[in-house]
Design a protein around this motif. Structure first.
Motif: not given
Length: 255
Positions: A14-25, A39-45, A149-155, A159-160
């Motif tokens: 039904e939805n053959d397109g790419d999944a949308e990236i979650i935009q979080e600020v 930073l530790i929490y996001l690195k584990e994720i 660095e935290v902001s980069d990891l969130v993005f 995205q991945t």
């Protein structure tokens, strides 16, 4: 029912397109300790996503190899199938051909789903960049750098994650097709065994046209003569060894 099955094996989406990236600020924090905890929490994720990605890609690679081998072996049944179905009725031959095509299609579709994950040009991952520390307006304090660095990891994580989920979906669809194909292969083998009992083996006939033109040497048994044939007249004798008397005798005379 058919639509559900097509969706189950991935022929209909039904939805053959790419999944949308979650935009979080991310709102920068004013505490260094809290930024380090973030930073530790996001690195584990991020590490979990990497391990999950490697596992999915390895399983897809294994699925491609296994399905390719089985497909090659299954394709060898084609000449054997054609040769063995000569004496089978059309009512049995048609279902066997349908099952064969059904199973072969699912093996090929297994390879199709799994190999989509191996096409790396279709997937673009966000990674860290050296511009974070080389740009003019780079962070000048530890807190500012941690927040960036935290902001980069969130993005990166946001995205991945959809891309990894799509690869996981390919693995699920490929596994479904592979499972159906394996069960179909078993049913096909059983059908071949059962159909073997209905094969009528006909005695081959040789038809000769213009038999009068064929010269056959037929021996004349009435006028056949034997040359140098030796016959024997046989007389049986018995010897009494006690009385040393000859009561009977045997003479072999050659004529």
């Amino acid at each position: 029912m058919i639509l559900k099955y097509l969706t189950y094996i991935g022929l209909y989406e039904e939805n053959d397109g790419d999944a949308e990236i979650i935009q979080e600020v991310y709102e920068p924090t004013t505490s260094i300790e809290l930024a380090k905890r973030y930073l530790i929490y996001l690195k584990e994720i991020d590490n979990y996503q990497k391990d999950r990605r490697i596992t999915i890609e390895n399983k897809n690679s294994q699925l491609v190899g296994q399905a390719s081998i089985v497909t090659s072996i299954f394709a060898l049944f084609v000449p054997l199938l054609i040769g063995s179905l000569n004496g089978v009725s059309l009512m049995i031959k048609i279902p066997l051909i349908i099952i064969f095509i059904f199973v072969l299609f699912h093996y090929l579709f297994t390879i199709y789903h799994a190999i989509k994950t191996l096409k790396i040009n279709r997937y673009t991952y966000a990674t860290r960049n050296t511009k974070t520390v080389t740009k003019l307006n780079r962070a000048e304090t530890e807190l500012d750098f941690l927040n960036e660095e935290v902001s980069d990891l969130v993005f990166t994580i946001n995205q991945t994650s959809p891309i990894d989920n799509k690869k996981g979906g390919n693995l699920i669809l490929g596994t479904r097709c592979f499972e159906i194909a394996n069960f179909g292969f078993g049913i096909f083998t059983l059908a071949i065994i059962l159909s073997a009992f209905s094969i009528n083996k006909e005695i081959p006939e040789v038809k000769i046209k213009n038999i009068e033109e064929i010269k056959l040497a037929i021996p004349d048994t009435l006028n056949t003569k034997l040359v140098n044939f030796k016959s024997k007249d046989t007389i049986t004798i018995k010897i009494d060894t006690l009385n040393n008397k000859v009561n009977n005798y045997q003479i072999n005379k050659t004529k």
